[in-house]
Design an enzyme around this catalytic site. Structure first.
Site, short mmCIF file in Angstrom:
data_model
loop_
_atom_site.label_atom_id
_atom_site.label_comp_id
_atom_site.label_asym_id
_atom_site.label_seq_id
_atom_site.Cartn_x
_atom_site.Cartn_y
_atom_site.Cartn_z
N GLU A 115 9.88 -119.35 9.13
CA GLU A 115 10.30 -118.51 10.42
C GLU A 115 9.52 -118.04 11.46
O GLU A 115 9.99 -118.19 12.69
CB GLU A 115 11.26 -117.44 9.68
CG GLU A 115 12.58 -117.69 9.11
CD GLU A 115 12.99 -116.78 7.96
OE1 GLU A 115 12.68 -115.69 7.72
OE2 GLU A 115 13.65 -117.20 7.19
N GLU A 120 7.55 -123.41 -0.11
CA GLU A 120 8.73 -123.03 0.44
C GLU A 120 9.32 -124.19 1.17
O GLU A 120 9.16 -124.21 2.51
CB GLU A 120 8.90 -121.80 1.37
CG GLU A 120 8.22 -120.56 0.66
CD GLU A 120 8.94 -119.19 1.23
OE1 GLU A 120 9.93 -118.76 0.60
OE2 GLU A 120 8.87 -119.09 2.37
N ASN A 137 10.45 -110.67 -0.02
CA ASN A 137 10.46 -110.50 1.45
C ASN A 137 11.77 -110.02 2.20
O ASN A 137 12.72 -110.87 2.27
CB ASN A 137 10.15 -112.03 1.85
CG ASN A 137 9.88 -112.24 3.42
OD1 ASN A 137 10.12 -111.10 4.21
ND2 ASN A 137 9.91 -113.48 3.91
N TRP A 138 11.58 -108.89 2.56
CA TRP A 138 12.88 -108.44 3.24
C TRP A 138 13.15 -108.96 4.42
O TRP A 138 14.45 -108.50 4.97
CB TRP A 138 12.85 -106.71 3.15
CG TRP A 138 13.00 -106.17 1.86
CD1 TRP A 138 13.03 -106.68 0.66
CD2 TRP A 138 13.03 -104.50 1.63
NE1 TRP A 138 13.14 -105.55 -0.18
CE2 TRP A 138 12.91 -104.45 0.28
CE3 TRP A 138 12.77 -103.55 2.42
CZ2 TRP A 138 12.99 -102.97 -0.17
CZ3 TRP A 138 12.78 -102.28 2.03
CH2 TRP A 138 12.91 -102.12 0.66
N LYS A 139 12.38 -109.38 5.04
CA LYS A 139 12.57 -110.08 6.41
C LYS A 139 12.95 -109.04 7.54
O LYS A 139 12.44 -107.83 7.50
CB LYS A 139 13.49 -111.38 6.50
CG LYS A 139 13.06 -112.31 5.34
CD LYS A 139 13.89 -113.71 5.62
CE LYS A 139 13.57 -114.77 4.48
NZ LYS A 139 13.88 -115.81 4.52
N GLY A 198 13.85 -114.38 -0.53
CA GLY A 198 14.46 -113.52 0.63
C GLY A 198 15.58 -112.91 0.21
O GLY A 198 15.60 -111.76 -0.16
N GLY A 199 16.63 -113.72 0.87
CA GLY A 199 18.25 -112.96 0.64
C GLY A 199 18.42 -112.45 -0.77
O GLY A 199 18.92 -111.08 -0.62
N SER A 245 16.02 -119.70 -1.85
CA SER A 245 17.04 -119.54 -2.42
C SER A 245 17.07 -119.19 -3.89
O SER A 245 17.87 -119.81 -4.86
CB SER A 245 18.16 -120.87 -2.37
OG SER A 245 18.08 -121.23 -0.91
P1 PGA Z 1 15.56 -117.06 0.59
O1 PGA Z 1 14.14 -116.91 1.55
O2 PGA Z 1 15.25 -116.65 -0.66
O3 PGA Z 1 16.61 -116.43 1.46
O4 PGA Z 1 15.94 -118.77 0.69
C1 PGA Z 1 12.91 -117.49 1.03
C2 PGA Z 1 11.99 -116.91 1.87
O5 PGA Z 1 12.02 -117.12 3.13
O6 PGA Z 1 10.87 -116.42 1.50
#
Ligand code: PGA
Length: 253
Positions: free
Chosen positions: A106, A180, A11-13, A237-238, A216
């Site tokens: 989010e 999550e 998930n690149w956000k 994500g990150g 994470s």
């Molecule tokens: P993260 O995000 O890996 O940066 O914790 C996970 C997500 O929001 O799907």
């Protein structure tokens, strides 16, 4: 996805900032995907929707275990809904865009998405034939009350988010649930793997054949989650923006 194959969803956000950056990251990840000869891990990249068209054009031949996805969707196919993207639009990319993330914490937090909105999105996406990755998870205040409270919170979320979707449908492979815990997202404070496993078992019993863990995850800890067969994969994500981490995650899956 084969029943024993793992799913890694990136998930690149709201990243990268430019189309050039998206091309660069996408190309690097695709090289890693194509070089992985063994295993049956499926990789899904969910970039910002504005990049989907350009990135899907780079997929002249779709690698077997790869797809693109969107990070959100609206429940109407078309109409006077400024800024929205509907299921039919995503479907028009065919097999190149098969997935959609719905109800990410989010979106719930910053864009005030309610369970009833999430429910409409899930229904519309499933009806359109998209594979849904529905995100659920408890906030820190709930977690501090213990795992039982966390389970109750998740159960309640699932009940509302999946209201009216008949049970038989829930077991189909189009519905994937991502657990999550909110306190683990982007914090570097990941959920103990055995707790993620327990939650995956709990969710699977009632709701879905596939449960992902997110929060994470990176190249070093991905195996701690994937070592449990109850955990069907990870939502990242990150670390999905760092090619080195992506390489390790794909290699270790
Ligand atoms: P993260 O995000 O890996 O940066 O914790 C996970 C997500 O929001 O799907």
């Amino acid at each position: 996805m084969a029943s024993n194959g793992r799913l890694i969803v990136f998930n690149w956000k709201e990243n990268p900032r430019t189309l050039t950056g998206a091309f660069r990251l996408f190309s690097a990840i695709m090289r890693i995907v194509k070089n992985k000869k063994r295993g049956n891990t499926k990789v899904v990249i969910c970039p910002p929707s504005v990049y989907l068209a350009e990135l899907s054009r780079l997929l002249v031949r779709l690698p077997v275990r790869f797809s693109l996805g969107a990070q959100d969707i609206f429940w109407k196919d078309s109409g006077a809904y400024t800024g929205e993207i509907g299921p039919a639009m995503l479907r028009s990319f065919g097999k190149k865009v098969q997935y959609v993330i719905i109800g990410h914490s989010e979106r719930r937090r910053y864009f005030h998405e309610t369970d009833s909105m999430v429910n409409k999105k899930v229904r519309a996406a499933l009806a359109a034939g998209l594979r849904v990755i529905l995100c659920v998870g408890e906030p820190l205040a709930v977690r501090k009350r213990g795992i039982v409270a966390a389970r109750r919170y998740v159960k309640n979320q699932l009940k509302k988010d999946l209201q009216g979707i008949i049970n038989a449908k829930l077991k189909i492979k189009s519905l994937i649930i991502a657990y999550e815990p909110i306190w683990a997202i982007g914090t570097g404070r990941n959920c103990p793997p055995e707790d993620a496993r327990d939650m995956a078992i709990f969710i699977k019993e009632a709701r879905s054949r596939q449960v992902l863990y997110g929060g994470s995850v990176d190249g070093a800890n991905v195996v701690d989650y994937l070592c449990y067969h109850e955990v069907s994969g990870v939502l990242v994500g990150g670390a999905s923006l760092r090619v080195g981490e992506v390489g390790k995650m794909i290699k270790n899956s």
